[in-house]
Write a protein that holds these residues in place. Structure first.
Motif, short mmCIF file in Angstrom:
data_model
loop_
_atom_site.label_atom_id
_atom_site.label_comp_id
_atom_site.label_asym_id
_atom_site.label_seq_id
_atom_site.Cartn_x
_atom_site.Cartn_y
_atom_site.Cartn_z
N GLN A 121 8.91 14.28 -3.98
CA GLN A 121 10.26 14.54 -4.47
C GLN A 121 11.23 13.40 -4.16
OE1 GLN A 121 10.78 18.21 -2.27
NE2 GLN A 121 10.39 19.44 -4.08
N TYR A 122 10.80 12.45 -3.36
CA TYR A 122 11.69 11.36 -2.94
C TYR A 122 11.44 10.15 -3.84
CZ TYR A 122 14.38 8.36 0.22
OH TYR A 122 15.33 7.52 0.76
N PRO A 123 12.48 9.68 -4.55
CA PRO A 123 12.26 8.63 -5.56
C PRO A 123 12.21 7.22 -5.02
CG PRO A 123 14.56 9.30 -5.58
CD PRO A 123 13.87 10.20 -4.59
N TRP A 124 12.69 6.98 -3.80
CA TRP A 124 12.87 5.61 -3.33
C TRP A 124 11.68 5.15 -2.49
CZ3 TRP A 124 16.26 5.06 -6.72
CH2 TRP A 124 17.33 5.94 -6.87
N GLY A 125 10.53 5.04 -3.12
CA GLY A 125 9.34 4.61 -2.43
C GLY A 125 8.11 4.96 -3.23
N SER A 126 7.00 5.06 -2.53
CA SER A 126 5.71 5.30 -3.18
C SER A 126 5.28 6.76 -3.14
CB SER A 126 4.63 4.43 -2.52
OG SER A 126 4.58 4.67 -1.12
N GLY A 127 6.21 7.66 -2.85
CA GLY A 127 5.87 9.06 -2.65
C GLY A 127 5.22 9.74 -3.83
N ASN A 128 5.55 9.29 -5.06
CA ASN A 128 5.03 9.97 -6.25
C ASN A 128 3.92 9.18 -6.93
OD1 ASN A 128 5.15 12.18 -8.02
ND2 ASN A 128 6.31 11.01 -9.51
N VAL A 129 3.33 8.23 -6.21
CA VAL A 129 2.36 7.33 -6.83
C VAL A 129 0.93 7.85 -6.72
CG1 VAL A 129 1.31 5.04 -6.62
CG2 VAL A 129 3.78 5.27 -6.54
N LEU A 133 0.82 -1.21 0.00
CA LEU A 133 0.00 0.00 0.00
C LEU A 133 0.85 1.26 0.00
CD1 LEU A 133 -2.82 -0.99 2.53
CD2 LEU A 133 -2.72 -1.35 0.06
N ALA A 134 2.00 1.22 0.65
CA ALA A 134 2.92 2.36 0.68
C ALA A 134 4.25 1.86 1.22
CB ALA A 134 2.38 3.49 1.55
N PHE A 135 5.33 2.52 0.82
CA PHE A 135 6.63 2.14 1.37
C PHE A 135 7.65 3.24 1.12
CE2 PHE A 135 7.29 1.01 -3.01
CZ PHE A 135 8.66 1.04 -3.25
N VAL A 136 8.73 3.18 1.87
CA VAL A 136 9.85 4.09 1.66
C VAL A 136 11.13 3.37 2.05
CG1 VAL A 136 9.75 5.14 3.97
CG2 VAL A 136 10.70 6.45 2.06
N LEU A 137 12.15 3.52 1.23
CA LEU A 137 13.48 3.00 1.53
C LEU A 137 14.36 4.16 1.97
CD1 LEU A 137 14.07 0.66 -1.59
CD2 LEU A 137 12.83 0.16 0.55
N MET A 138 14.73 4.18 3.24
CA MET A 138 15.67 5.18 3.74
C MET A 138 17.05 4.55 3.75
SD MET A 138 13.58 7.68 4.28
CE MET A 138 14.47 8.86 5.34
N SER A 139 18.07 5.35 3.94
CA SER A 139 19.43 4.82 3.82
C SER A 139 19.74 3.74 4.84
CB SER A 139 20.46 5.96 3.94
OG SER A 139 20.34 6.59 5.20
N ASN A 140 19.16 3.84 6.05
CA ASN A 140 19.51 2.87 7.09
C ASN A 140 18.31 2.14 7.69
OD1 ASN A 140 18.47 5.07 8.53
ND2 ASN A 140 19.83 4.71 10.27
N CYS A 160 14.05 15.96 1.55
CA CYS A 160 13.25 16.61 0.53
C CYS A 160 12.18 17.46 1.22
CB CYS A 160 12.59 15.59 -0.40
SG CYS A 160 11.57 14.37 0.46
N ALA A 161 11.54 18.31 0.43
CA ALA A 161 10.53 19.20 1.00
C ALA A 161 9.14 18.60 1.01
CB ALA A 161 10.51 20.52 0.22
N ILE A 186 14.72 23.43 4.95
CA ILE A 186 15.41 23.06 3.71
C ILE A 186 15.96 21.65 3.82
CG2 ILE A 186 16.06 25.44 3.19
CD1 ILE A 186 18.86 24.80 4.22
N PRO A 187 16.06 20.94 2.70
CA PRO A 187 16.59 19.57 2.75
C PRO A 187 18.03 19.54 3.24
CG PRO A 187 15.44 19.97 0.69
CD PRO A 187 15.58 21.30 1.38
N GLY A 188 18.38 18.50 4.00
CA GLY A 188 19.76 18.29 4.43
C GLY A 188 20.51 17.46 3.42
#
Length: 293
Positions: A130-138, A46-53, A125-126, A222-224
């Motif tokens: 804007q975050y490509p590694w997940g379902s953010g733009n779906v 249904l939704a997901f995100v891959l963060m670096s850690n 990201c703001a 602002i994004p880090g």
């Protein structure tokens, strides 16, 4: 829907001394592992995100199937890290929190918003789109996804892209960045039906616990810098400042200075410094508190 099928918030612990995805190419591999498992496993994403850690998922399925999904993702990504970097068993001890989400009281909406807002809360990201590694733009995306059908690619190329010989539906789309677009397998129609309107989804994003935590902590809007950006800069700084090839070669005093340089140049906190230098949190914090002799 089968009574045993429920909705779950799946979260792995944050790694303190390493990364699931050290480079952009590793994120792409991770995205394709998610797609392959979405095709193989008896769960709905249904939704997901891959963060670096760490990673977050909202999944629908039985408890057993959901556990198998996340453990298989850990296993495949761990094998990938071992082959590419020689990092052994990094994810074996990475604990997973599996929490059932009740379908009433807007709990599922809040869980989806929580997952989507992770990169925003991390100052990467703001906004989630804007975050490509997940379902953010779906969700509620008025632009048709652009990609090529998987069945238009040769078998050898498919295996290379997916890091797997597993069956994946041929009509799924591979984007220009080399991974299967989440819109091919995320159950976005179900999620949109649940939220009903883009405005209602935006409300849950803005009022999610991740958004509140960010505002209450006074973090910058602002994004880090991403972990990968700091990680790529580390060898150059070692050579420029100390004529050494890696962080591990530095003396104790040099490591103290390097951590201070990274914090100054990239506004890194102790958690990020620990991840990119493969130190434990306690070791990184101790170095940060040290005085150079």
């Amino acid at each position: 829907m089968n009574e045993a099928v429920k909705i779950w918030l799946v979260t792995t612990d944050h790694l303190e001394d390493g990364l699931w995805f050290p480079e952009e190419a590793d994120f792409k591999a991770g995205m394709n592992y998610v797609a392959v498992l979405a095709a193989e496993e008896s769960v709905s994403v249904l939704a997901f995100v891959l963060m670096s850690n760490h990673v977050h998922f909202v999944l629908a399925g039985t408890c057993e199937d959901v556990e198998h999904f996340i453990n298989e993702l850990k296993r495949r990504n761990s094998k990938y890290l071992r082959i590419k970097y020689g990092i052994d068993k990094l994810l074996k001890g990475n604990d997973v929190d599996l929490r059932e989400i009740p379908i009433e009281n807007e709990s599922v909406e809040r869980a989806v918003a929580y997952v989507q807002m992770n990169p925003v809360a991390a100052n990467i990201c703001a906004y989630p789109t804007q975050y490509p590694w997940g379902s953010g733009n779906v969700f509620f995306n008025v632009t048709a996804p652009k990609g090529v059908r998987l069945d238009s690619i040769s078998s050898r190329a498919r295996i290379r892209i997916l890091h797997s010989k597993s069956y994946v539906p041929g009509h799924w789309l591979v984007g220009e960045d080399g991974y299967i677009l989440p819109s091919s397998y995320v159950k976005w129609e179900n999620v949109e039906k649940m939220f009903r309107t883009p405005g209602r989804m935006d409300y849950f994003l803005r009022t999610s616990s991740k958004a509140r935590t960010r505002l209450e902590s006074g973090e910058r809007a602002i994004p880090g810098f991403k972990d990968q950006t700091v990680l790529l800069a580390l060898p150059d700084l070692c050579r420029t400042l100390f004529q050494k090839e890696s962080f591990e070669e530095l003396s104790q005093n040099q490591k103290v200075e390097m951590l201070r340089q990274l914090r100054y140049r990239f506004s890194s906190n102790v958690h990020q410094l620990a991840r990119v230098t493969h130190l434990s949190y306690d070791a990184a914090a101790k170095l940060m508190d040290s005085h150079v002799d």
